[in-house]
Design an enzyme around this catalytic site. Structure first.
Site, PDB file in Angstrom:
ATOM      1  N   SER A  98     -11.422   5.189   3.346  1.00  0.00           N
ATOM      2  CA  SER A  98     -12.867   4.950   3.348  1.00  0.00           C
ATOM      3  C   SER A  98     -13.400   4.430   4.675  1.00  0.00           C
ATOM      4  O   SER A  98     -14.538   3.967   4.740  1.00  0.00           O
ATOM      5  CB  SER A  98     -13.218   3.994   2.210  1.00  0.00           C
ATOM      6  OG  SER A  98     -12.206   3.052   2.018  1.00  0.00           O
ATOM      7  N   SER A  99     -12.612   4.511   5.734  1.00  0.00           N
ATOM      8  CA  SER A  99     -13.132   4.056   7.027  1.00  0.00           C
ATOM      9  C   SER A  99     -14.343   4.894   7.446  1.00  0.00           C
ATOM     10  O   SER A  99     -14.465   6.067   7.071  1.00  0.00           O
ATOM     11  CB  SER A  99     -12.040   4.150   8.101  1.00  0.00           C
ATOM     12  OG  SER A  99     -11.198   3.021   8.031  1.00  0.00           O
ATOM     13  N   ASP A 131       0.850  -1.186   0.000  1.00  0.00           N
ATOM     14  CA  ASP A 131       0.000   0.000   0.000  1.00  0.00           C
ATOM     15  C   ASP A 131       0.894   1.247   0.000  1.00  0.00           C
ATOM     16  O   ASP A 131       1.883   1.316   0.742  1.00  0.00           O
ATOM     17  CB  ASP A 131      -0.869  -0.036   1.269  1.00  0.00           C
ATOM     18  CG  ASP A 131      -1.933   1.040   1.289  1.00  0.00           C
ATOM     19  OD1 ASP A 131      -2.381   1.468   0.209  1.00  0.00           O
ATOM     20  OD2 ASP A 131      -2.336   1.442   2.412  1.00  0.00           O
TER      21      ASP A 131
HETATM   22  P1  13P Z   1      -8.567   4.764   6.332  1.00  0.00           P
HETATM   23  O1  13P Z   1      -7.594   5.575   7.142  1.00  0.00           O
HETATM   24  O2  13P Z   1      -9.820   5.521   6.062  1.00  0.00           O
HETATM   25  O3  13P Z   1      -8.846   3.434   6.936  1.00  0.00           O
HETATM   26  O4  13P Z   1      -7.892   4.506   4.913  1.00  0.00           O
HETATM   27  C1  13P Z   1      -6.821   3.595   4.791  1.00  0.00           C
HETATM   28  C2  13P Z   1      -6.243   3.616   3.443  1.00  0.00           C
HETATM   29  O5  13P Z   1      -6.808   4.120   2.492  1.00  0.00           O
HETATM   30  C3  13P Z   1      -4.914   2.982   3.285  1.00  0.00           C
HETATM   31  O6  13P Z   1      -4.425   3.122   2.006  1.00  0.00           O
END
Ligand code: 13P
Length: 320
Positions: free
Chosen positions: A225-226, A84
């Site tokens: 998207s959390s 990521d």
């Molecule tokens: P959040 O912080 O909204 O969970 O997003 C995590 C994310 O997009 C990691 O790449």
């Protein structure tokens, strides 16, 4: 069974009209929690790690163990191992060397000053990573526009969101040949998201649909998207924590995003909030417990429960 590439996993999601959750992990306990949730929910899953972000000093040893753990589960559930927010070519090359089946190169911001990069700079670095990854059978995710909030460990603000542009998205994919594209469509990374009083619709569904219409063969990714569940924040704060209350992207909005064409949904914060809430509650209710396994179990259970819930909401449960 071999690990899946991101392209393989998301092609199945496209056909089934669901999204696969990509859950951030930074320790082996979290990996086990995510894989246990996937097995229990019979869900495909993307396990993702960020370079330079783990509980351990030795990143190479951590990534080797991560790959081994994921391998052990690949017979039972379809798993992608994804990097990521790779910030450099070297981050992506190291991940590929460690057996990741997918990498994200986030060249949307300059590595030195974190300012938005030019379109041409973004294309050039992303293209180099694609030229490395594709011959090795590894998928690539790029990013267009800049998503607000704390990204790859850097603290930002919501005001920094630069929305993705559909014309640029089409040119970007044509020039880079990425498999998946993270689009800035109104979300924000981190545990403190939106604090205005309205508390409403943040996701630009029409923008997602327009980019999807222009790029039918590219898989769209939602970052930041959390949902930031208020009850998790309240539990943390009731047990000695201090997390500024805010709101995120509601599960309903994420479902609408999936209907508009999102196929990968990244989640770090909600799992972290669930872990922290469960651990803080356990420690304050059982102040005499010093056995680490009992403490850890509380955190792992919280994390696993949140991941499982999201798999059901994203429509991936029952697809493995
Ligand atoms: P959040 O912080 O909204 O969970 O997003 C995590 C994310 O997009 C990691 O790449």
């Amino acid at each position: 069974m071999a690990l899946q590439t991101l392209r393989e996993a998301l092609a199945l999601a496209e056909a089934g009209e669901y999204a696969v959750g990509a859950f951030n992990v930074s320790s082996l306990d979290q990996v086990l929690a995510v894989l246990a949730a996937a097995e229990a929910e019979r869900s495909p899953v993307i396990v993702q790690a960020i370079a330079g972000m783990s509980a351990y000093d030795d990143e190479s040893a951590w990534w080797h163990r991560l790959r081994r753990l994921v391998d052990e589960h690949a017979d039972r559930i379809p798993v992608v191992l994804h990097l990521d927010h790779g910030r450099t070519y070297d981050d992506c090359a190291r991940a590929i060397d460690h057996g990741f089946t997918s990498v994200m190169i986030d060249a949307s911001r300059d590595i030195d000053d974190d300012e938005p990069s030019s379109f041409d700079e973004n294309v050039a670095l992303t293209r180099r990573v694609v030229e490395l990854a594709h011959p090795a059978g590894v998928s690539v995710e790029g990013e267009l526009g800049t998503i607000g909030g704390a990204e790859a460990g850097i603290t930002g603000t919501v005001e920094e969101i630069v929305f993705a542009d559909p014309d640029q998205a089409a040119s970007f994919v044509a020039a880079t040949d990425v498999d998946a594209l993270a689009v800035a469509v109104g979300t924000s990374h981190g545990s403190v998201k939106f604090t205005d009083a309205e508390g409403g619709q943040r996701l630009r569904l029409e923008l997602i649909a327009e980019i999807k219409r222009r790029l039918p063969d590219t898989f769209l990714v939602l970052h930041g998207s959390s949902s930031v569940p208020a009850e998790a924040v309240a539990t943390i704060n009731a047990h000695g924590g201090s997390v500024r209350p805010s709101y995120g992207i509601s599960p309903e909005q994420k479902s609408e995003g999936v209907a508009a064409g999102i196929r990968k949904i990244n989640q770090g914060t909600d799992s972290h909030l669930a872990w922290t809430a469960a651990l803080r509650e356990f420690l304050s209710e059982r102040p005499a417990v010093v056995e680490p396994s009992e403490q850890l179990r509380a955190g792992i259970d919280g994390f696993r429960g949140m991941v499982a819930r999201r798999m059901r909401e994203f429509g991936s449960a029952g697809r493995a």
